[in-house]
Design a protein around this motif. Structure first.
Motif: not given
Length: 444
Positions: A59, A63, A231, A235, A248
């Motif tokens: 993840s 990113a 997250g 993102g 995410l």
């Protein structure tokens, strides 16, 4: 023999650790059935832990790369991460000696009462091999590099002995310690920083442990929701679309829930081995108590560690962009930032503000050391016939950038036998003081 040991290590920690735990359990007097179940449980826990870490890395990695591309970071050294660093470390003759040397040093120290750490986590002897490989890259002297390996191991066992009371108090793990090359150095960094933080007016009053955050912010203080929020913010910084942003967020929320549960499973397997070890010691060495040296993966699931680490990911990327002289692109080791700070958080008693501030300072030093050490890491990778993937300069942030790496490389560049010998004497003296002098005072 070296090839046999190397083949065993190459099976990976999820296989190596259960076998070692089973053998140690039998040696320490645990019933075969109990030792076997303990080993299998540790293996299951480790696989589960790796799956969650892979989820975190899968993840964060894309990113992070998106952030790097979006903000135009023009850096020349790629952080290939710890899996590549361990492969580089074990890929040479010097590296293949790390496990027998590590076990031998541990046994000798235990016999002479100079450590209370019984090392089970032999997979992570690769850290000693990594440092020794860099010393070899500097000096080209095999014997000196082997001496550096032994000295580094003394340092880790000393840190293991020093850390054990803090691990029990903060994490609630009796007779467990983490002489782990990525995590243990952060413990010594956090101690003086905590002393400084205590003396900064206003800052010394800020309290943000997970419990306090939950009390003040209600549902937004829940660790799961914190993971979701972090997250989503990451993102947005990466420029994801709505699906990517929410995906995410959910992934990081899942990590916050699943990681502690995998750690609990690991501890379930280790508990009978820890109990058997202490029974063994009580019978044969009255007055002594052994601590099981384990992978610090057991600590990364703590809410204070995870929350701080997730906040440090975008901070680290920002630092890489802003710091003058830095050449490292943070990538492979972003998911292992929890390992770098997991022994800093206990020093700060779980205070997330202090952990993030200290972690930011620590990551600054790591980026600079990593950039400085990159030519040597690249040289060691080439010596191990490691595929650089077309990169002309590689490094591993949470190993190549730690202060012991800087210490040993610097020693290797300046009268190496004398300077590394001095480190050896200091570490041995520390072990004598902690396990003989201090222990005698406590007993008296």
């Amino acid at each position: 023999m070296a090839d046999l040991l190397q083949g065993f290590v190459d099976l990976g920690p999820s296989i190596v650790l259960p076998i070692i735990v089973f053998i140690f359990g039998l040696v320490l007097g645990a019933a075969p059935r109990k030792a076997f179940i303990a080993g299998v449980t540790v293996g299951i826990g480790f696989i589960g832990l790796n799956l969650v870490i892979d989820l975190l890395g899968g993840s964060l990695g894309p990113a992070a790369q998106q952030m790097v591309d979006r903000f135009g970071l023009n850096l020349t050294t790629i952080d290939v991460g710890w899996p590549a660093a361990s492969a580089i470390s074990y890929g040479t003759v010097l590296g293949s000696l790390a496990i027998p040397v590590g076990i031998g040093v541990n046994v000798l120290l235990l016999i002479f009462g100079l450590t209370n750490t019984l090392m089970v986590d032999i997979w992570n002897f690769w850290h000693a091999a990594f440092v020794a490989s860099l010393v070899n890259a500097v000096t080209g002297n095999f014997a000196l590099s082997l001496f550096a390996m032994v000295t580094y191991l003394l340092l880790m066992y000393l840190l293991g002995d020093l850390i054990a009371p803090t691990v029990e108090k903060f994490y609630g793990y009796p007779n467990i310690t983490f002489p782990h090359g990525t995590s243990a150095p952060g413990f010594l960094v956090a101690i003086p920083l905590n002393w400084i933080f205590d003396r900064i007016p206003g800052f010394n009053k800020l309290q943000a442990d997970p419990e306090t955050i939950q009390d003040k912010f209600g549902v937004f203080g829940e660790t799961t929701v914190m993971g979701l929020i972090i997250g989503i913010v990451m993102g947005l910084l990466a420029g994801y679309d709505l699906g990517g942003i929410l995906g995410l967020g959910i992934s990081l929320a899942a990590v916050m829930v699943l990681l502690p549960r995998m750690v609990a499973l690991l501890m379930e397997g280790l508990t009978p081995i820890s109990e058997a070890a202490n029974e063994f010691v009580k019978k044969r060495f009255p007055g002594r108590e052994l601590n099981i040296g384990m992978d610090s993966a057991l600590s990364v699931g703590h809410p204070a560690v995870l929350s701080s680490s997730l906040l440090l990911v975008p901070i680290t990327i920002g630092l890489a962009f802003l710091l003058p002289g830095n050449t490292t692109i943070p990538f492979g080791d972003l998911a292992t930032i929890p390992y770098a700070v997991c022994l800093m958080a206990p020093v700060f008693k779980g205070n997330i503000i202090r952990t993030v501030v200290a972690g930011s300072l620590y990551m600054t030093s790591i980026l600079y050391i990593t950039s400085w050490a990159a030519p040597l890491v690249t040289m060691a990778a080439q010596a191990a016939n490691f595929d650089l993937g077309g990169n002309s300069s590689v490094t591993a942030m949470v190993e190549g950038g730690l202060w012991p790496t800087w210490l040993f490389i610097t020693a290797g560049q300046n009268m190496p036998w004398i300077t590394i010998g001095l480190i050896f004497v200091v570490c041995l003296g520390g072990l004598v003081y902690v396990n003989k002098v201090k222990a005698a005072k406590v007993a008296g």
